[in-house]
Write an enzyme that holds these catalytic residues in place. Structure first.
Site, PDB file in Angstrom:
ATOM      1  N   VAL A   1       0.839  -1.201   0.000  1.00  0.00           N
ATOM      2  CA  VAL A   1       0.000   0.000   0.000  1.00  0.00           C
ATOM      3  C   VAL A   1       0.877   1.255   0.000  1.00  0.00           C
ATOM      4  O   VAL A   1       0.628   2.210  -0.743  1.00  0.00           O
ATOM      5  CB  VAL A   1      -0.957   0.006   1.225  1.00  0.00           C
ATOM      6  CG1 VAL A   1      -1.806   1.271   1.230  1.00  0.00           C
ATOM      7  CG2 VAL A   1      -1.839  -1.231   1.204  1.00  0.00           C
TER       8      VAL A   1
ATOM      9  N   LYS B   1      -6.786  -1.604   9.328  1.00  0.00           N
ATOM     10  CA  LYS B   1      -8.164  -1.943   9.752  1.00  0.00           C
ATOM     11  C   LYS B   1      -8.208  -2.712  11.055  1.00  0.00           C
ATOM     12  O   LYS B   1      -9.104  -2.524  11.873  1.00  0.00           O
ATOM     13  CB  LYS B   1      -8.879  -2.728   8.645  1.00  0.00           C
ATOM     14  CG  LYS B   1      -8.119  -3.947   8.143  1.00  0.00           C
ATOM     15  CD  LYS B   1      -7.615  -3.739   6.738  1.00  0.00           C
ATOM     16  CE  LYS B   1      -6.537  -4.733   6.370  1.00  0.00           C
ATOM     17  NZ  LYS B   1      -6.464  -5.039   4.978  1.00  0.00           N
TER      18      LYS B   1
ATOM     19  N   VAL C   1     -10.788   0.374   4.514  1.00  0.00           N
ATOM     20  CA  VAL C   1     -12.050  -0.309   4.179  1.00  0.00           C
ATOM     21  C   VAL C   1     -12.274  -0.323   2.673  1.00  0.00           C
ATOM     22  O   VAL C   1     -12.385   0.739   2.052  1.00  0.00           O
ATOM     23  CB  VAL C   1     -13.256   0.390   4.857  1.00  0.00           C
ATOM     24  CG1 VAL C   1     -14.549  -0.344   4.530  1.00  0.00           C
ATOM     25  CG2 VAL C   1     -13.061   0.467   6.359  1.00  0.00           C
TER      26      VAL C   1
ATOM     27  N   GLY D   1      -0.201  -9.463  -4.246  1.00  0.00           N
ATOM     28  CA  GLY D   1      -0.155  -8.458  -3.170  1.00  0.00           C
ATOM     29  C   GLY D   1      -1.524  -8.122  -2.616  1.00  0.00           C
ATOM     30  O   GLY D   1      -1.695  -7.088  -1.972  1.00  0.00           O
TER      31      GLY D   1
ATOM     32  N   LYS E   1     -13.273  -4.554   8.806  1.00  0.00           N
ATOM     33  CA  LYS E   1     -13.786  -3.487   7.928  1.00  0.00           C
ATOM     34  C   LYS E   1     -15.259  -3.217   8.225  1.00  0.00           C
ATOM     35  O   LYS E   1     -15.711  -2.066   8.213  1.00  0.00           O
ATOM     36  CB  LYS E   1     -13.590  -3.879   6.460  1.00  0.00           C
ATOM     37  CG  LYS E   1     -12.116  -3.962   6.070  1.00  0.00           C
ATOM     38  CD  LYS E   1     -11.925  -4.716   4.766  1.00  0.00           C
ATOM     39  CE  LYS E   1     -10.463  -4.762   4.354  1.00  0.00           C
ATOM     40  NZ  LYS E   1     -10.201  -5.722   3.289  1.00  0.00           N
TER      41      LYS E   1
END
Ligand code: HSE
Length: 326
Positions: free
Chosen positions: A13, A95, A122, A177, A195
């Site tokens: 990310v 999360k 989320v 990933g 989430k």
């Protein structure tokens, strides 16, 4: 004036977010330092920006905003709380940390002047928290029904559409990933549950901490012949997260469900996520988009950054009844 960022983590990310920053000319920001666990791994950035000392970022008065993109919920809690206490704005995608501390996180929105945003936590690229905080603010939401884990959905699609084994499909989800560093979080339904807890807070103002009351079922609980049976009957198995409010009470669950082609979630395949919101005035609306992956999730982080720079904040208990009493 240029805003200075400190970044925690440089995984999927974070690299996606970094890539969005490289190609975006709108935001006047620069990354000063990146805190990582392990210096040995190869990184495609100037080695001088990396450190393994969290305090170097958290105690640096020049750093205005902390972007926390680690996969370690315990470390994340300390980083986020320390940064907010120091008056820094914070963006996170963690999360697990946010869900496990949702009661405290709710108070942070009021306690700290600096914003704490976490859209990327989320449903990857889908701007669902922003919509709940903005568009749906003037409505009562009665239910949320969603596919919230990209890896599980990807695995189920690969098995159904391409005949892959569960193990091979999981391996692919990891290679791409999509999966967590501990993929049991995906498969068990826990990642989707985290989430859903966050969505439940932003949709209903409800804080769910007692997980004993929550139905949580893994996709691996199903017998192999179940997949064949579903396919032969034109049905699909999907891991579905549901939050329903009835008579002022909210119940949530995550479980595999057998759905038919009339279902809003029937066509959602691979790493896509979808969220069906049923609200008092707008009726049902479905949000669909990539729920996992470096760049799609990075897109939610850069949007949080843009919102944070504009002064946007989430509110504490965003949703007490908005309807006039009779
Ligand atoms: N492992 C998560 C998923 C990543 O597959 O949905 C995005 O939160």
């Amino acid at each position: 004036m240029t805003k200075v960022l400190g970044l925690f983590g440089f995984g999927e990310v974070a690299r996606g977010f970094y890539q969005t920053l490289q190609t975006n000319s709108h935001l006047d920001v620069r990354i000063k330092s990146v805190c990582i666990k392990n210096r040995e791994k190869l990184r495609d950035l100037d080695p001088a920006v990396f450190t393994t000392e969290a305090s170097e970022l958290l105690n640096d008065p020049e750093i205005d905003i902390i972007v926390e993109l680690t996969d370690d919920a315990e470390a994340s809690y300390e980083i986020v709380k320390t940064a907010l206490t120091a008056g820094k704005g914070v963006i996170s995608a963690n999360k697990k940390m946010i869900a496990e501390h949702i009661d405290e996180v709710a108070t942070w929105h009021e306690q700290f002047e600096a914003p704490f945003l976490y859209e990327a936590a989320v449903a990857g690229s889908i701007p669902i928290l922003h919509n709940l905080e903005q568009f749906f603010k003037q409505q009562e939401i009665s239910s949320i029904r969603a596919i919230l884990n990209g890896s599980t959905n990807y695995i189920l699609s690969k098995m159904r559409e391409e005949g892959l084994s569960f193990e091979d499909a999981l391996q692919l989800a990891q290679d791409k990933g999509f999966a967590e560093s501990d993929p049991t979080l995906d498969i068990s339904g826990k990642d989707a549950l985290y989430k859903l807890i966050i969505l439940t807070y932003h949709a209903f103002g409800d804080i769910i901490t007692d997980l004993q009351q929550v139905r949580l079922e893994a996709i691996t609980n199903m017998e192999d012949h179940f997949y064949e049976m579903a396919k032969s009957q034109g049905l699909k198995i999907k891991s579905i997260a549901t939050a329903t409010r009835k008579n002022g009470k909210t119940s949530i669950k995550v479980q595999p469900e057998l759905i038919n082609s009339n279902d809003d979630l029937f066509e959602i395949e691979y790493e896509n996520n979808a969220i069906v919101i049923d609200a008092s005035y707008s009726g049902k609306q479905t949000f669909i988009g990539k729920g996992a992956g470096s760049l799609p999730t990075g897109s939610a982080v850069i949007n949080d950054l843009s919102l944070l720079l504009s002064g946007f904040k989430y509110k504490k208990h965003p949703r007490k009844s908005i309807l006039k009493s009779a």
